[in-house]
Design a protein around this motif. Structure first.
Motif, short mmCIF file in Angstrom:
data_model
loop_
_atom_site.label_atom_id
_atom_site.label_comp_id
_atom_site.label_asym_id
_atom_site.label_seq_id
_atom_site.Cartn_x
_atom_site.Cartn_y
_atom_site.Cartn_z
N UNK A 69 -13.41 1.55 9.73
CA UNK A 69 -13.55 2.86 10.36
C UNK A 69 -14.83 3.55 9.89
N UNK A 70 -15.13 3.43 8.61
CA UNK A 70 -16.34 4.05 8.05
C UNK A 70 -17.60 3.45 8.65
N UNK A 71 -17.67 2.12 8.72
CA UNK A 71 -18.85 1.47 9.29
C UNK A 71 -19.01 1.82 10.77
N UNK A 72 -17.90 1.87 11.51
CA UNK A 72 -17.94 2.22 12.92
C UNK A 72 -18.39 3.68 13.11
N UNK A 73 -17.88 4.56 12.27
CA UNK A 73 -18.23 5.99 12.36
C UNK A 73 -19.71 6.20 12.07
N UNK A 74 -20.23 5.51 11.07
CA UNK A 74 -21.64 5.65 10.72
C UNK A 74 -22.55 5.10 11.82
N UNK A 131 -26.32 0.62 9.57
CA UNK A 131 -26.31 1.05 10.97
C UNK A 131 -27.72 1.47 11.39
N UNK A 132 -28.41 2.21 10.53
CA UNK A 132 -29.78 2.65 10.82
C UNK A 132 -30.71 1.44 10.94
N UNK A 133 -30.62 0.55 9.96
CA UNK A 133 -31.51 -0.62 9.95
C UNK A 133 -31.25 -1.54 11.13
N UNK A 134 -29.98 -1.76 11.45
CA UNK A 134 -29.64 -2.62 12.58
C UNK A 134 -30.12 -2.03 13.89
N UNK A 135 -29.89 -0.73 14.08
CA UNK A 135 -30.28 -0.07 15.33
C UNK A 135 -31.78 -0.09 15.53
N UNK A 136 -32.53 0.32 14.51
CA UNK A 136 -33.97 0.44 14.68
C UNK A 136 -34.73 -0.87 14.51
#
Length: 203
Positions: free
Chosen positions: A99-104, A42-47
């Motif tokens: 759910x875990x991936x979405x929450x993160x 999630x961090x890598x994709x976003x940034x």
């Protein structure tokens, strides 16, 4: 110094991902704990996405490479991850994982929206690295084996976090939060290395 520490971090984490992928294929497993993997990608994709909207920096290129490697590990997780779930919970593997991936992802977005682009990625990254260092130890004991793990992963993971801890906590100005997270990561990472080295004696 900035370039050296940035490249050391980038290359070290690439080694972590590459060896996780290698062992995942060889041993039919995944090498990064679920919550750590979900926070990472999630961090890598976003940034990576946000970084493309700015003048391209070395860190953005590194983020994109990390993201691609992590995608492969995510595939390994969904292919083999059910094996690590308790028998009674296996039927919940897919919904719980999604759910875990979405929450993160939601957590990473919250850091970005609340703190901004300048400090959001720093504060979220160091917090998740502390969590990750602890989760690797938990995974080792949960599996009761070194399956999917190696000394390359352990040492590279430690160096991959130590380098930016020095860079952002000391070189670029004293940051108590970064220094604290960096120290905690080193404590758990060194403990993880010691556990791997002595695993046969521990069993």
């Amino acid at each position: 110094m900035t370039l050296f520490l940035t490249l050391l971090s980038g290359i070290s984490w690439m080694l972590v991902y590459i060896d996780c992928i290698r062992l995942g294929i060889k041993q039919k497993t995944y090498g990064i704990p679920l919550f750590a993997l979900a926070l990472n990608i999630a961090w890598e994709g976003l940034y990576s996405f946000l970084g493309l909207k700015l003048p391209i920096r070395i860190q953005t290129i590194v983020n994109i490479i990390w993201f691609i490697f992590d995608l492969i590990i995510v595939v390994s997780y969904f292919k083999y991850g059910k094996n690590d779930f308790p028998k009674s919970a296996k039927k919940y593997f897919i919904p719980f994982s999604i759910l875990t991936f979405a929450s993160c992802l939601a957590l990473q977005l919250a850091f970005y929206w609340e703190i901004g682009y300048s400090h959001g990625p720093i504060y979220s990254a160091f917090l998740q690295n502390v969590v990750m260092s602890i989760l690797f130890i938990i995974m080792l004991f949960h599996r009761n084996s070194k399956k999917g793990q190696s000394m390359v992963i352990a040492v590279a993971k430690w160096l991959g976090t130590l380098a930016p801890s020095i860079l952002m906590g000391v070189v670029q100005g004293i940051n108590v939060y970064v220094i604290t997270c960096g120290i905690l990561c080193s404590i758990f990472d060194i403990l993880y290395i010691i556990l791997l080295l002595n695993w046969n004696k521990i069993l």
